[in-house]
Structures are given as C-alpha cells and as structure tokens.
Enzyme design. Structure first.
Site, PDB file in Angstrom:
ATOM      1  CG  HIS A   9       3.524   2.551 -10.385  1.00  0.00           C
ATOM      2  ND1 HIS A   9       4.396   2.666  -9.271  1.00  0.00           N
ATOM      3  CD2 HIS A   9       2.426   2.355 -10.038  1.00  0.00           C
ATOM      4  CE1 HIS A   9       3.618   2.120  -8.438  1.00  0.00           C
ATOM      5  NE2 HIS A   9       2.285   2.035  -8.783  1.00  0.00           N
ATOM      6  CG  LEU A  40      -0.543   0.442   2.450  1.00  0.00           C
ATOM      7  CD1 LEU A  40      -1.542   0.370   3.558  1.00  0.00           C
ATOM      8  CD2 LEU A  40       0.729  -0.271   3.172  1.00  0.00           C
TER       9      LEU A  40
END
Length: 282
Positions: free
Chosen positions: A155, A56
């Site tokens: 990302h 997370l």
C-alpha cells in the site's frame, strides 16, 4: 436487498467503492452494510464466510474459492505495484546472500500470512521462515525500533519508507514480473457463491459502473478517500490510486485472468494452496 460489504480504508478501495455506496450510480435496489478492515482481517473474515462481498488478497482467495467467486471488476493488478522488502540499513551483496541461507535467523515483519505479499516473498526467498504478522501500517515502526530485521511493505508505505530513512532490499513485484511476464495480482473483490449467479452478475455490473464513475469524476470521492486515509496527503493518495486502479479494475479481461491463473498454478504446484474449483470467476 441489503448486502454486507467489506473493503480496506486504503485510497484505491475508497476510490472505487465511493460511487456504489454513496448512490452516485443507480444501485438497482441494492444497499450495502459497509465495514472497513485491513487486508488480513478481511482475509480472515472471508475464510469464515462472514461477508456477502469483500476485498481480499489473491493468496487468501485461493483458500476460499469454493465459497466465493471473483468479480471481473474491482481487482488490483499491475506492473510496478508489488510489495517491497525493506531494511533499516542498506543491504550489500553479502547480506543479500544471507537471505537465501536456511539458517539466516532474520526476523521479517509481514502484513499477514494470507496476503499475496507473503506469497511473493515465499517465491523469492523460501528460506525466510521467522515471520511476524503485523498490521501493514505498523511494519515501518517495528523496523525502526529494531523489533524486526526486514519489513514487507504494501500500500502507501511504498511511498513513505524512504522518508523514514529506510532502505529497499528488493522489489518483489519486479521479481514476479521477471519470473512470469505477468501483471502482479494483489487483491480482488469476491462475492459469496450462496447469493446465486444472477445476483453475482448484478454486483459485478454495479461495481464496474462505480469504477467507471470514479475514473470519470476523480475528485468526486476526495472527501471520502481523505476521511479514511488519515495522515496521507493528497499527492500520495492519488499516487496510490494511480498505481492500483487501472484497466484491470474495470475488467480483468484475458490478460488479468492469465496473471491470476499463473499465480494459482504456481502456488498449487508448490503446495502453498489447495486444489482449486473448476472456475474461479463470476
């Protein structure tokens, strides 16, 4: 014993978990029921306490630290690895000033309200209020199609946005580093506190061994990484891994814990997160 485990299909996660879930290390009798989700889905599952172990964002962890403890292994922290704010057209000085105006009316695509990326955006530009939650991989397309004015990317999109003719407005990780001098805490692996401390320590030990195996055998997980990375080529996959998997992924250490504590302290003072329990870590 079977434990539920959630992580993202991103190369850094598949890289570090490959040895653990494919029995390349001795798992000491533990087996794992794995689910793959984007980070915001994992954040929401953590809020519901659905999984025994999960990846997370650190921002989300601040909201569930009473339910979950942070493992010393598996985290993504680093320098030069933060989220970026991008646009369809280059931002000149006048447009940069617009970011700080309360009535800017700029629409921002974000990868989730509970992401650390969104927290860092709030630290830098609290006036950006019109936020639209999107799956992180859809943000570039929404920007190109004009559905948003700014995109907050994370990302592998850090490495692909320029190929699509998009432009960097600001590197929010760089902003954080200059503000605090700390590494950027992006995401961590947490374990449900209901499992008991002995089992938590066992999970931490096994995950550390999995990360160490990945570093010792970097090509061993290639097929697994490629399977979930979809269109990403091998060079981008390993560029992604090199940025997000490092010494902090093996063990947070004092430096890593200081970065996380700084993030939480700053967020608590700004009223962005609730008061935290006495100790965050396993």
């Amino acid at each position: 014993m079977r434990l539920s485990l959630g992580f993202s299909p991103c190369p850094n996660d598949t890289f570090i978990f490959d040895a653990l879930i494919h029995n390349k290390i001795d798992t000491e009798g533990l087996t794992f029921d794995v689910s793959f989700d984007d980070v915001e889905t994992l954040n929401r599952k953590a809020v519901q306490g659905e999984l025994d172990i999960t990846k997370l964002s650190f921002h989300a962890f601040a909201h569930v630290a009473d339910q979950y403890a942070l493992l010393e292994a598996g985290s993504a922290l680093g320098f030069g690895v933060g989220p970026m704010l991008i646009s369809r057209e280059p931002f000149d000085e006048a447009r940069m000033q617009l970011l700080g105006q309360p009535d800017n009316r700029l629409r921002v695509g974000i990868p989730g309200k509970l992401t650390t990326a969104n927290f860092l955006l709030g630290v830098a530009f609290p006036e950006l209020k019109d936020k639209q939650e999107l799956v992180f991989s859809d943000i570039e397309a929404a920007l190109i199609e004009g559905r948003i004015d700014l995109g907050l990317i994370i990302h592998e999109n850090r490495f692909t946005y320029q190929d699509k003719g998009l432009h960097k407005v600001i590197d929010l990780g760089d902003h954080w580093e200059k503000l605090t001098g700390c590494a950027i805490p992006l995401g961590g692996i947490v374990v449900n506190r209901r499992l008991g401390h002995g089992l938590q320590l066992q999970v931490n030990r096994l995950l550390r061994q999995s990360v160490e195996y990945a570093f010792a055998h970097p090509k061993s997980s290639l097929d697994f990484i490629r399977q979930h990375a979809q269109e990403m080529d091998e060079a981008v996959m390993y560029k992604h891994i090199d940025l997000y998997v490092n010494k902090y992924s093996v063990n947070l250490g004092q430096e890593g814990r200081q970065a996380i504590d700084t993030l939480f302290s700053m967020a608590e003072k700004r009223g962005l997160i609730p008061a935290q329990p006495g100790y965050l870590y396993v």
